[in-house]
Design a protein around this motif. Structure first.
Motif, PDB file in Angstrom:
ATOM      1  N   GLY A 159       1.669  -3.462  10.668  1.00  0.00           N
ATOM      2  CA  GLY A 159       2.112  -4.014   9.484  1.00  0.00           C
ATOM      3  C   GLY A 159       1.133  -5.243   9.282  1.00  0.00           C
TER       4      GLY A 159
ATOM      5  N   LEU B 254       5.447  -4.789   5.628  1.00  0.00           N
ATOM      6  CA  LEU B 254       5.912  -4.348   6.747  1.00  0.00           C
ATOM      7  C   LEU B 254       6.195  -5.524   7.848  1.00  0.00           C
ATOM      8  CD1 LEU B 254       3.462  -1.190   6.965  1.00  0.00           C
ATOM      9  CD2 LEU B 254       6.058  -1.290   6.640  1.00  0.00           C
TER      10      LEU B 254
ATOM     11  N   SER C  34      -0.597  -3.371  -8.385  1.00  0.00           N
ATOM     12  CA  SER C  34       0.575  -2.558  -8.108  1.00  0.00           C
ATOM     13  C   SER C  34       1.029  -2.039  -9.520  1.00  0.00           C
ATOM     14  CB  SER C  34       1.800  -3.459  -7.597  1.00  0.00           C
ATOM     15  OG  SER C  34       2.844  -2.778  -7.508  1.00  0.00           O
TER      16      SER C  34
ATOM     17  N   GLY D 115      -3.693  -5.001   0.755  1.00  0.00           N
ATOM     18  CA  GLY D 115      -4.297  -4.084   1.301  1.00  0.00           C
ATOM     19  C   GLY D 115      -4.964  -4.390   2.566  1.00  0.00           C
TER      20      GLY D 115
ATOM     21  N   LEU E 121       7.196   6.204   5.879  1.00  0.00           N
ATOM     22  CA  LEU E 121       5.980   5.430   5.626  1.00  0.00           C
ATOM     23  C   LEU E 121       5.226   6.017   4.466  1.00  0.00           C
ATOM     24  CD1 LEU E 121       5.090   4.011   8.938  1.00  0.00           C
ATOM     25  CD2 LEU E 121       5.828   2.647   6.989  1.00  0.00           C
ATOM     26  N   ARG E 122       4.984   7.478   4.597  1.00  0.00           N
ATOM     27  CA  ARG E 122       4.096   8.106   3.619  1.00  0.00           C
ATOM     28  C   ARG E 122       4.775   7.998   2.238  1.00  0.00           C
ATOM     29  NH1 ARG E 122       2.506  13.309   7.372  1.00  0.00           N
ATOM     30  NH2 ARG E 122       0.665  12.166   8.208  1.00  0.00           N
TER      31      ARG E 122
ATOM     32  N   ARG F  81       6.718   5.706   1.259  1.00  0.00           N
ATOM     33  CA  ARG F  81       6.682   3.938   0.666  1.00  0.00           C
ATOM     34  C   ARG F  81       5.243   3.679   0.562  1.00  0.00           C
ATOM     35  NH1 ARG F  81       8.944  -0.963   4.465  1.00  0.00           N
ATOM     36  NH2 ARG F  81       7.530  -2.736   3.325  1.00  0.00           N
ATOM     37  N   GLU F  82       4.217   4.037   1.339  1.00  0.00           N
ATOM     38  CA  GLU F  82       2.918   3.529   1.263  1.00  0.00           C
ATOM     39  C   GLU F  82       1.766   4.247   0.477  1.00  0.00           C
ATOM     40  OE1 GLU F  82       1.946   0.696   2.295  1.00  0.00           O
ATOM     41  OE2 GLU F  82       3.961   0.164   3.124  1.00  0.00           O
TER      42      GLU F  82
ATOM     43  N   TYR G 263      -3.726   3.987  -0.751  1.00  0.00           N
ATOM     44  CA  TYR G 263      -4.166   3.662   0.667  1.00  0.00           C
ATOM     45  C   TYR G 263      -4.563   4.983   1.311  1.00  0.00           C
ATOM     46  CZ  TYR G 263      -1.454  -0.670  -0.175  1.00  0.00           C
ATOM     47  OH  TYR G 263      -0.974  -1.689  -0.814  1.00  0.00           O
TER      48      TYR G 263
ATOM     49  N   GLU H 207      -4.047   6.864   5.008  1.00  0.00           N
ATOM     50  CA  GLU H 207      -3.632   6.699   6.340  1.00  0.00           C
ATOM     51  C   GLU H 207      -4.309   7.078   7.401  1.00  0.00           C
ATOM     52  OE1 GLU H 207       0.646   8.413   6.922  1.00  0.00           O
ATOM     53  OE2 GLU H 207      -0.716   9.884   8.078  1.00  0.00           O
TER      54      GLU H 207
ATOM     55  N   TYR I  19      -2.378   1.663   6.834  1.00  0.00           N
ATOM     56  CA  TYR I  19      -2.771   2.106   5.429  1.00  0.00           C
ATOM     57  C   TYR I  19      -3.963   1.075   5.083  1.00  0.00           C
ATOM     58  CZ  TYR I  19       1.007   5.266   6.385  1.00  0.00           C
ATOM     59  OH  TYR I  19       1.932   6.140   6.812  1.00  0.00           O
TER      60      TYR I  19
END
Length: 170
Positions: free
Chosen positions: A8, A12, A39, A54, A80-81, A83-84, A90, A92, A110
């Motif tokens: 994080g 995070l 965003s 980022g 997490l997928r 959320r992110e 991003y 992964e 990410y």
């Protein structure tokens, strides 16, 4: 599946949103924390995008590494997928993170996709503050996100002079 480590570097750090068995400060080489993502969902709108962090290429980043027990790894990755990867800005990936006790772990992280339309690139503190000050999204005001992040970064014993300047201009 074995235990999972998650790195994080932004929200995070203070709001992981998943259960973990261990938490430790860690350094990721080759990437730095940057307010470089526009965003359109959580901290802004398409008309008034905010800025979120980022992991961008270059330098290094100290953040928080979380160890998730194997039994919870799959559910954590799913969380997490969702959320992110809302807009897929991003990528992964799994990267080596050096924990403060010297251990080297492979952690899920990410990383910003520089080719994505939401990538803002390197902004001046003035440009960043202007975008942050006027933005609000599904998760609240962009100013709240940025000031909370700075507080958490300070709590880790770190300094970020550029981020300090952004917050001073809000």
């Amino acid at each position: 599946m074995s235990d999972l480590w998650v790195f994080g570097y932004g929200s995070l750090i203070w709001r992981p949103g998943f259960s973990f068995a261990e938490r430790a400060k860690g350094r990721l080489a080759g990437y730095h924390r940057s307010l470089c993502v526009r965003s359109h969902v959580h901290r802004g709108t398409p008309e008034r995008p905010g800025l979120v962090f980022g992991l961008d290429r270059g330098g290094s980043c100290v953040g928080m590494a979380f160890r998730v027990e194997a039994a919870l790894a799959e559910a954590t990755i799913h969380y997490l997928r969702e959320r992110e990867l809302v807009t897929h800005v991003y990528r992964e990936t799994t990267l080596p993170v050096r924990l403060e006790d010297g251990r080297l772990v492979r952690a899920l992280a990410y990383v910003v996709d520089r080719g994505h339309s939401q990538y803002a690139g390197r902004l001046s503190a003035s440009e960043a503050a202007h975008m942050v000050a006027r933005s609000h999204g599904r998760s609240g005001p962009n100013t709240e996100y940025v000031t909370s992040a700075l507080g958490e970064i300070r709590a880790l014993g770190l300094s970020d002079s550029w981020l300090e300047e952004v917050v001073a201009r809000l």
